[in-house]
Scaffold this motif. Structure first.
Motif, short mmCIF file in Angstrom:
data_model
loop_
_atom_site.label_atom_id
_atom_site.label_comp_id
_atom_site.label_asym_id
_atom_site.label_seq_id
_atom_site.Cartn_x
_atom_site.Cartn_y
_atom_site.Cartn_z
N ALA A 130 18.46 -25.69 -4.81
CA ALA A 130 19.31 -25.94 -4.35
C ALA A 130 18.97 -26.53 -2.36
CB ALA A 130 20.07 -24.39 -3.41
N ILE A 131 19.18 -27.51 -2.51
CA ILE A 131 19.07 -28.39 -0.89
C ILE A 131 20.57 -28.48 -0.27
CG2 ILE A 131 17.63 -30.58 -0.63
CD1 ILE A 131 17.01 -30.45 -2.95
N TRP A 132 19.48 -28.01 0.89
CA TRP A 132 20.26 -28.49 1.78
C TRP A 132 20.38 -29.37 3.09
CZ3 TRP A 132 25.41 -27.50 3.92
CH2 TRP A 132 25.74 -28.58 5.35
N ASP A 133 20.73 -30.34 3.09
CA ASP A 133 21.20 -31.24 3.84
C ASP A 133 21.34 -31.57 5.10
OD1 ASP A 133 21.03 -34.03 4.91
OD2 ASP A 133 21.00 -35.55 3.21
N GLY A 134 21.11 -31.09 6.18
CA GLY A 134 21.24 -30.89 7.47
C GLY A 134 21.81 -32.02 8.09
N MET A 135 21.26 -32.83 8.29
CA MET A 135 22.28 -34.51 8.67
C MET A 135 23.31 -34.57 8.21
SD MET A 135 18.77 -36.72 8.72
CE MET A 135 16.99 -36.27 10.44
N LEU A 139 25.32 -29.82 1.04
CA LEU A 139 24.78 -28.67 -0.49
C LEU A 139 24.50 -29.81 -1.64
CD1 LEU A 139 22.95 -25.87 -0.79
CD2 LEU A 139 24.91 -24.95 -1.96
N CYS A 140 23.08 -29.63 -2.08
CA CYS A 140 22.56 -30.69 -3.57
C CYS A 140 22.36 -29.48 -4.72
CB CYS A 140 21.85 -31.43 -3.68
SG CYS A 140 21.61 -32.24 -4.83
N LEU A 141 22.98 -29.58 -5.86
CA LEU A 141 22.59 -28.56 -6.47
C LEU A 141 21.89 -29.11 -8.00
CD1 LEU A 141 25.48 -26.37 -6.17
CD2 LEU A 141 23.70 -25.65 -5.37
N ALA A 142 21.00 -28.51 -8.42
CA ALA A 142 20.33 -29.46 -10.10
C ALA A 142 19.90 -28.52 -10.52
CB ALA A 142 19.44 -30.62 -9.94
N ARG A 143 20.17 -29.04 -11.84
CA ARG A 143 19.34 -27.87 -13.19
C ARG A 143 18.38 -28.40 -14.49
NH1 ARG A 143 22.79 -23.82 -17.36
NH2 ARG A 143 21.38 -22.22 -17.73
N ALA A 209 23.94 -27.26 -17.66
CA ALA A 209 22.97 -28.78 -18.00
C ALA A 209 22.21 -29.91 -17.94
CB ALA A 209 22.08 -27.50 -19.07
N GLY A 210 21.00 -30.42 -17.38
CA GLY A 210 20.93 -31.47 -16.97
C GLY A 210 21.90 -32.28 -16.25
N HIS A 211 22.74 -31.49 -15.71
CA HIS A 211 23.68 -32.11 -14.32
C HIS A 211 22.73 -31.83 -12.62
CE1 HIS A 211 26.23 -32.23 -17.72
NE2 HIS A 211 27.46 -33.33 -16.91
N TYR A 212 23.51 -32.92 -11.38
CA TYR A 212 23.65 -32.21 -10.46
C TYR A 212 24.79 -31.83 -9.80
CZ TYR A 212 24.00 -37.04 -8.44
OH TYR A 212 24.54 -38.12 -8.68
N VAL A 213 25.42 -31.85 -8.86
CA VAL A 213 26.42 -31.79 -7.48
C VAL A 213 25.97 -31.95 -6.42
CG1 VAL A 213 27.26 -29.17 -7.17
CG2 VAL A 213 28.94 -31.12 -7.83
N ILE A 214 26.81 -32.27 -5.28
CA ILE A 214 27.06 -32.77 -4.17
C ILE A 214 28.52 -31.76 -3.66
CG2 ILE A 214 26.73 -34.00 -1.77
CD1 ILE A 214 23.79 -34.53 -3.75
N CYS A 215 27.70 -30.73 -2.75
CA CYS A 215 29.00 -30.39 -1.96
C CYS A 215 28.66 -30.57 -1.35
CB CYS A 215 28.77 -28.81 -2.57
SG CYS A 215 28.40 -28.06 -4.24
#
Length: 552
Positions: A130-135, A139-143, A209-215
């Motif tokens: 999980a990566i939070w992009d403050g700019m 929130l990006c999630l990946a597995r 699995a094998g996916h990502y998403v931007i929230c």
């Protein structure tokens, strides 16, 4: 390996944050951290990142999480291991990026800063991130593509919460055992494990699995698949050696779960060729437990042949009794599997292991199960059903069709990997090892090996019996007794223990499971089937684990 929790939405209290960290502590006993940030948007959203760390690569505090890149306003929490981190690090350094640590977490952080979502297709490893992009306020999630590392999520409007375990959602009061998923419960009754994307708790699902998403706060996006890294065609012996070398990394020595079979023996032989010095291995045997399949003599044969530093640990009925409560706490979600792996992991941790190789994935990729040679796809899937489920014939057929649709392909290997391996073996192995601060690595699930195995037909895999291709590779590496031995499996002798313990009597289970509408007839029939065939204890064990897990 670690435990993570991330929430984009309303804030959770400080007390709940402490409970979440406590729930995830087993996964990361070495350090813990948090990052909270008020977004001051129209919805008064917060970002909450919590993390517990098991230190493997770069044992210093520089590897602690959440990890931040201040100039890019990026915060990251991560569970997993990136096996090609040094190649990616060198590529990023050529682009002018300077690193502070030797941690693969920092490679992910700067990799996302540099490549964005294209990073995920460059990784060789196992990961939930999980990566939070403050700019960008995203929130990006990946597995990872096999789903080796767990990532569970809950979506409520624009609010999104993810965690490594269901226990974290319970600790945050975002889910409860008082509200079970009907779909999850029914799939458990039929398969002995909850079928993804469901979990046993209502409102929490498995991230694909094998996916990502931007929230973000604007709209709920659907997860997008990312392409696996391109593979270079190589002979199988080179691919096996490459997979072992890739995964024998880190600042902790790699040990082995050693059975008396081909898969773990082959990994041990390849690790011995790759690594000088002592290699620690462990095998589980049984004492005064009639009906147990004990392979420790064969495991010792392999260990002596390869000059491993080997330990044999004996399990008694008293040890089963003592391990049951800790197993229930570790499993996170009911399953008929996992108790055997829990016992091995418990023994390995007691011996000082922090990282261990497992042969998981070899059977699924290289045709180790007899039914993989059957011609009909639905017939292959149906053989995994457990009798006396208490479901109607229509519902059982519906669940079978749903599993077939989720597998996507009718190939035997793809079916096993997408269903039994993903929902049972990988999930349970991760839960019971990580609960004890032990990192499990699965070299047979290296992307290049997967690609190779899937280019081969069933005829090629089975031309000289199950796992023909792996057996050919092991010819010059392992003793003849290992090469010629039949597949035995690691079966626990649970039937006598279950039959003699009043705590697990059918009448008690009928009473306890009536509250969730499990038919009494299904429980009594499961008991009867176990008495007829003690080695097939799974029918009844399914209800025991569910009942005891709910009681907690």
């Amino acid at each position: 390996m670690c435990g993570l929790f991330a929430r984009f939405g309303s804030a959770i209290s400080a007390a709940h944050q402490e409970l979440v960290l406590a729930a995830l502590k087993g996964r990361g006993p070495n350090a813990q951290g948090s990052h909270l940030e008020c977004l001051n948007d129209k919805n008064n959203n917060w970002i909450t990142l919590l993390h517990t760390r098991l230190a493997i690569q770069d044992l210093s505090p520089l590897g602690n999480q959440p990890m931040v890149c201040p100039e890019a306003k990026l915060w990251l929490v991560f569970n997993g291991e990136i096996y090609n981190q040094w190649e990616l690090r060198q590529e990023l350094e050529r682009c002018g990026i300077c690193f502070r640590s030797n941690s693969d977490t920092e490679v992910l952080l700067h990799g996302y800063r540099h490549w964005g979502a294209a990073l995920w297709g460059k990784l060789n490893g196992i990961f939930a991130v999980a990566i939070w992009d403050g700019m960008r306020q995203e929130l990006c999630l990946a597995r990872d593509s096999c789903g080796v590392k767990p990532l569970l999520w809950q979506r409520q409007g624009t609010a999104v919460t993810v965690a490594s375990e269901l226990s974290a959602f319970e600790a945050a009061s975002l889910a409860s055992r008082r509200k079970l998923s009907i779909n999850g419960l029914q799939s458990y009754a039929l398969w002995g494990a909850v079928e993804a994307p469901y979990t046993i708790l209502e409102g929490v699902e498995v991230f694909p699995a094998g996916h990502y998403v931007i929230c973000n706060s604007h709209a709920q996006q659907a997860p997008q698949p990312f392409a696996a890294p391109l593979t270079v065609p190589k002979p199988l012996d080179e691919l096996l050696a490459q997979a072992v070398a890739r995964q024998a990394i880190g600042n902790q020595p790699v040990g082995l779960f050693l059975s008396g079979g081909l898969d773990s023996g082959l990994l041990a032989a390849l690790l011995r060729k790759h690594q000088q010095g002592p290699i620690h291995s462990l095998a589980i045997g049984f004492e005064q437990l009639p009906g147990a399949v004990d392979e420790t003599n064969l495991a010792a044969l392999t260990a002596n042949h390869l000059q491993l530093s080997h330990q044999r640990v004996l399990i008694t009925a008293q040890a089963l009794e003592a391990a049951f409560e800790p197993f229930l706490a570790a499993i996170d979600q009911p399953s008929i599997d996992g108790f055997n792996t829990f016992l091995v992991a418990q023994a390995a941790r007691a011996q000082g292991m922090v990282v261990a190789f497992s042969g998981l994935g070899a059977d699924e990729l290289f045709y180790g199960y007899g039914h993989m040679g059957w011609p009909k796809p639905l017939q292959r899937l149906a053989c995994r059903r457990i009798p006396a489920s208490g479901l109607t014939p229509w519902r059982k057929h519906s669940l079978l069709r749903q599993r077939a649709e989720r597998c996507g392909s009718t190939g035997a290997s793809n079916q096993e990997c997408s269903s039994y391996m993903a929902n049972t073996l990988l999930r349970d192995s991760d839960a019971v090892t990580m609960a004890q601060g032990l990192e499990l690595r699965v070299p047979f699930l290296d992307p290049d090996l997967i690609a190779f195995a899937k280019t081969k037909s069933a005829v090629e895999h089975l031309s000289a019996g199950p796992k023909t291709l792996l057996r050919q590779q092991a010819q010059a590496l392992l003793p003849t007794e290992i090469l010629q031995g039949p597949k035995r499996g690691f079966n626990l002798p649970l039937s006598p223990w279950l039959s003699s313990n009043k705590r697990f009597s059918p009448s008690r289970l009928v009473h306890k499971l009536a509250q969730i509408d499990i038919p009494a007839q299904a429980i009594w029939r499961s008991w009867y089937l176990m008495q007829l065939s003690p080695r097939r204890y799974a029918t009844y064990w399914r209800w025991v684990v569910l009942s005891e897990w709910l009681s907690k």
